[in-house]
Design a protein around this motif. Sequence first.
Motif, short mmCIF file in Angstrom:
data_model
loop_
_atom_site.label_atom_id
_atom_site.label_comp_id
_atom_site.label_asym_id
_atom_site.label_seq_id
_atom_site.Cartn_x
_atom_site.Cartn_y
_atom_site.Cartn_z
N THR A 95 0.86 -1.19 0.00
CA THR A 95 0.00 0.00 0.00
C THR A 95 0.89 1.23 0.00
N PRO A 96 0.30 2.37 -0.20
CA PRO A 96 1.13 3.59 -0.18
C PRO A 96 1.79 3.85 1.16
N VAL A 97 1.33 3.21 2.18
CA VAL A 97 1.90 3.43 3.51
C VAL A 97 2.78 2.24 3.87
N CYS A 98 3.96 2.54 4.37
CA CYS A 98 4.87 1.49 4.82
C CYS A 98 4.76 1.34 6.33
N LYS A 99 5.46 0.36 6.83
CA LYS A 99 5.45 0.17 8.28
C LYS A 99 6.89 0.10 8.77
N LEU A 100 7.03 0.54 9.99
CA LEU A 100 8.33 0.47 10.66
C LEU A 100 8.28 -0.70 11.63
N ASP A 101 9.10 -1.66 11.36
CA ASP A 101 9.04 -2.91 12.14
C ASP A 101 10.27 -3.03 13.05
N TYR A 102 10.12 -3.98 13.94
CA TYR A 102 11.21 -4.31 14.86
C TYR A 102 11.57 -3.14 15.77
N VAL A 103 10.58 -2.41 16.18
CA VAL A 103 10.80 -1.35 17.17
C VAL A 103 10.21 -1.83 18.48
N PRO A 104 11.04 -2.09 19.48
CA PRO A 104 10.50 -2.58 20.76
C PRO A 104 9.60 -1.55 21.41
N SER A 108 1.53 7.11 12.34
CA SER A 108 0.84 6.69 13.56
C SER A 108 1.69 5.66 14.29
N VAL A 109 1.51 5.62 15.56
CA VAL A 109 2.23 4.67 16.41
C VAL A 109 1.21 3.98 17.30
N ARG A 110 1.23 2.65 17.24
CA ARG A 110 0.31 1.87 18.08
C ARG A 110 1.13 0.84 18.85
N ALA A 111 0.70 0.66 20.06
CA ALA A 111 1.40 -0.32 20.89
C ALA A 111 1.13 -1.72 20.38
N GLY A 112 2.13 -2.57 20.49
CA GLY A 112 1.96 -3.95 20.04
C GLY A 112 3.04 -4.83 20.63
N GLN A 113 2.86 -6.07 20.47
CA GLN A 113 3.82 -7.05 20.97
C GLN A 113 4.20 -8.00 19.84
N PRO A 114 5.41 -8.33 19.70
CA PRO A 114 6.53 -7.85 20.51
C PRO A 114 7.07 -6.50 20.07
N PHE A 115 6.56 -5.98 18.93
CA PHE A 115 7.05 -4.69 18.45
C PHE A 115 5.88 -3.73 18.26
N GLN A 116 6.22 -2.48 18.24
CA GLN A 116 5.20 -1.47 18.01
C GLN A 116 4.74 -1.52 16.55
N GLU A 117 3.52 -1.07 16.34
CA GLU A 117 2.98 -0.99 14.98
C GLU A 117 3.03 0.46 14.55
N ILE A 118 3.90 0.70 13.63
CA ILE A 118 4.17 2.09 13.22
C ILE A 118 3.95 2.19 11.72
N ASP A 119 3.14 3.15 11.34
CA ASP A 119 2.91 3.43 9.92
C ASP A 119 3.77 4.60 9.49
N VAL A 120 4.30 4.47 8.31
CA VAL A 120 5.22 5.47 7.79
C VAL A 120 4.73 5.92 6.42
N GLN A 121 4.69 7.20 6.25
CA GLN A 121 4.34 7.76 4.94
C GLN A 121 5.63 8.02 4.18
N PRO A 122 5.88 7.29 3.10
CA PRO A 122 7.14 7.50 2.38
C PRO A 122 7.21 8.90 1.80
N ALA A 123 8.41 9.43 1.80
CA ALA A 123 8.59 10.80 1.29
C ALA A 123 9.08 10.82 -0.14
N GLY A 124 9.74 9.78 -0.56
CA GLY A 124 10.35 9.82 -1.88
C GLY A 124 9.36 9.69 -3.01
N MET A 125 8.16 9.25 -2.71
CA MET A 125 7.18 9.02 -3.78
C MET A 125 6.00 9.96 -3.68
#
Lengths: 177, 455
Positions: B199-208, B239-256
């Motif tokens: 999707t147009p939105v990426c996610k940031l993974d592996y963030v405790p 957006s940042v949402r709490a989750g286990q084991p990592f947070q659920e973070i959505d990222v809006q890409p800037a390059g596109m």
Amino acid sequence: MGYSGERLLLNKQQERQASRFRVWVMLAIPLAAILFQVYVPLFFQFLSFLELPLLVVVYFALMRRSQISGLLVGALVGLAQDSLSRNPLGMFGIVKTLVGYFAASVGVRLDVDHPAMRFVLVFFFFVFHQFLYWVMARALLGQQLAFEIQRMLILGVLNAVVGVSLFHFLDRLRLTV
Amino acid sequence: MENFLNRYRSITVLLLVIFAQLVLLAMQVKNGQDVPVIRLWTVTAVTPMARIIEGARSGSIGLVRNYILLHDAGDENRRLKSDLDRLKVENIFLRNELNMADRGKALEVFQKSTPSRTLAASVIGTGAGSVSKVFFVDRGSSAGVERGMGVITPEGIVGKVTAAYPTASEILLITDPEFAAGVVSQKHQTHGTLKGQGTPVCKLDYVPPEDKVEPGEWLYTSGDDRVFPRGFPVGVIKSVRAGQPFQEIDVQPAGMQHGVEDVLILLEGAHQAIPEVPPANQPVYIAAPAPAAIAGSTATAVPAPANSGTEADKLRTQYKAVGDAQGHKFGEGLPGSKPPDFNMPLPAAGGPVAAPGQPQAPGAPRPNAPAAGAQASQTGQSSAPKPAPNSSPALQTSQPRTANPPAAANSAPAPRATPKQTPGVRTSPLPRSATPGAPAAGPNRPAAQPVEPER
């Protein structure tokens, strides 16, 4: 033909009866009436109210009991009157044509020998003549003439009185069938 | 007929006589304009008929004429429509050309200012898969493109080369589910892995959960993936949402954000030479390790803070950096002596700080200069990013119209609160050259550089 005296309407036999006049009467009387209309008021101003040509037309139309002869008499007398007046040719001609036509139409149905009938008819056709002339002068010539009803009625009565007398005189000139 | 005339003879004669007298009357009487009434009546009686006849004539003629004219008008209309369509297409084409020229200028400025050696390329096609986010660019292995190279725009990273053909390359977009890149947040220096989701939105993974990130915080490449040099903008945390084991973070890409039409392929990361190519079907380019990994080789840089520690560790590292910057050693000095100024702005929280009196690396990641992690390598200094007020003076002197050149070039990424800074540099068409303006040689740069063919 004497007066009926008792009824105004003619029966079938009377309707077919028409008065006849000599030719010179048919020419001289209208001409005399026109001349009277033209010259007499010059000397007797008070006689200007008399509409002798109209009375003559009504008389011949009523007596002849013919619409064509009535309208022709009216047209001729009217044109002659126009010729001797300042009016455009046709003003009195049209008015008197209509008067002669309608007078002949009435004369076919009514007992025009009755003095009362004659009085009424003369009064009516005088008013009709004046009104029609006023309308035509207003419509065709653009003249803003006054239409005085009271004066019109009085003149109508006077002309009717004169007409009854004139008709009685003219009855003497017609031919007996 | 004869019977009719006999029956209505009287009225007929009456009408004739009246009519004759009316004519006679009309011949004498004149109206207000001194026109005889007979003429007035005649004209009044004739003109309507003449008008009707004329109307019928003109109508019929007009009908024929209009038919002919309309017939011509139809041809003319078709011709005008054709011209209009052609002009519309031409207008769109010229707008695209102008837009392309603007983007090309921005790329050129960015190329000249970025320490990395890049290659301009244009998108020539997209992938056929509905989920797969790939596209093809018009530069291939003959131009020096290799598999694994990063693809960027002045706004941020776009993807990476997954296949290099002689005349074209396949680019995997960062929104593809198979894409991943190491990123670090600007404010809290939190490391993570950017992944596409299709999707147009990426996610940031592996963030405790204990790591701190905030919505609106910018992400930059960390260099951990050895694809993108450290310091390139990636996007903004939505957006940042709490989750286990990592947070659920959505990222809006800037390059596109402005579409992907013209891109830059990172031929060389500015901070390290190209490593050995792994054996594969196509050579895979692997960039140098993250600046922090090579920081130890330079004496002037402070190692990047360990982002994997606790908040206390981070704070300790930060205080130590402040003390080092001001020549203060904690634990020394008498009580009451002047403490270091802890309010002194740090270039980047947890980032390396240059020693006092030492010039700062121009490419250090800072709010206005994010894309310069490799500049230090060109200048022989540490590749560790550090604050630099004017990260690319050459750009500002050589481009008069670049009042906001940092937005498009070296300072494009970080403070992207006003992304419209980039258009300020779009003044001339794109010269389709490689990266002549980029620093060509550095201590770690290989002698042989790919030569870009002229387009």
